[in-house]
Design an enzyme around this catalytic site. Sequence first.
Site, PDB file in Angstrom:
ATOM      1  N   CYS A 101       0.704  -1.247   0.169  1.00  0.00           N
ATOM      2  CA  CYS A 101      -0.132   0.049   0.105  1.00  0.00           C
ATOM      3  C   CYS A 101       0.983   1.209  -0.004  1.00  0.00           C
ATOM      4  O   CYS A 101       1.931   1.277   0.849  1.00  0.00           O
ATOM      5  CB  CYS A 101      -0.757  -0.024   1.169  1.00  0.00           C
ATOM      6  N   GLU A 144      -8.643  -1.106  -2.143  1.00  0.00           N
ATOM      7  CA  GLU A 144      -9.046   0.403  -2.389  1.00  0.00           C
ATOM      8  C   GLU A 144     -10.089   0.973  -1.580  1.00  0.00           C
ATOM      9  O   GLU A 144     -10.238   1.831  -0.985  1.00  0.00           O
ATOM     10  CB  GLU A 144      -9.042   0.756  -3.882  1.00  0.00           C
TER      11      GLU A 144
HETATM   12 NI    NI Z   1      -3.574   1.242  -0.106  1.00  0.00          NI
END
Ligand code: NI
Length: 179
Positions: A101, A144
């Site tokens: 991420c 997401e």
């Molecule tokens: Ni992320």
Amino acid sequence: MTIREILKMGDPRLLRIAPLVTKFDTDVLHVLITDMLDTMRAANGAGLAAPQIGVDAQLVIFGTDTVNPRYPDAPVVPRTVLINPVITALDAEIENGWEGCLSVPGMRGVVPRHARIRYTGFDQYGDPIDRTVDGFHARVVQHECDHLIGKLYPMRMTDFTQFGFTEVLFPGLDALDDD
Ligand code: NI
């Protein structure tokens, strides 16, 4: 073209529940999406959620038009702008897979996700999106959209023996990986 600062884990703005987008096809929305695409591209990200640049709204982008150097073996996920998303798991199957991420730079972890999902929502013009997907595409969407409810992938992990620094876990990937 504006590359925006990506917030890192620990910033409380990543923990908010984002409100719905209520106005489509506006200049503000188009500029925001252009900035997000530029920011995602510059970071070689597979996706980016508006809260990651401090914008509290239910908006994510993901996918590429070409192979992502960070995920060279992954199938191409079409570049998508997804607003006000709703995800439905299609069955009970859970798959484990590695995730990173941009808000947790330099790390990777194994995260359980639904193997097959349907997702609905809208694009930036207010046109509906309705897709049934699996595998990497399903994983990216779940990752997401989690940003829209204040969830970062470590909060979804169940096995912390499979969590670590990218350069240690995947030495070969190091040069390509700048998250
Ligand atoms: Ni992320």
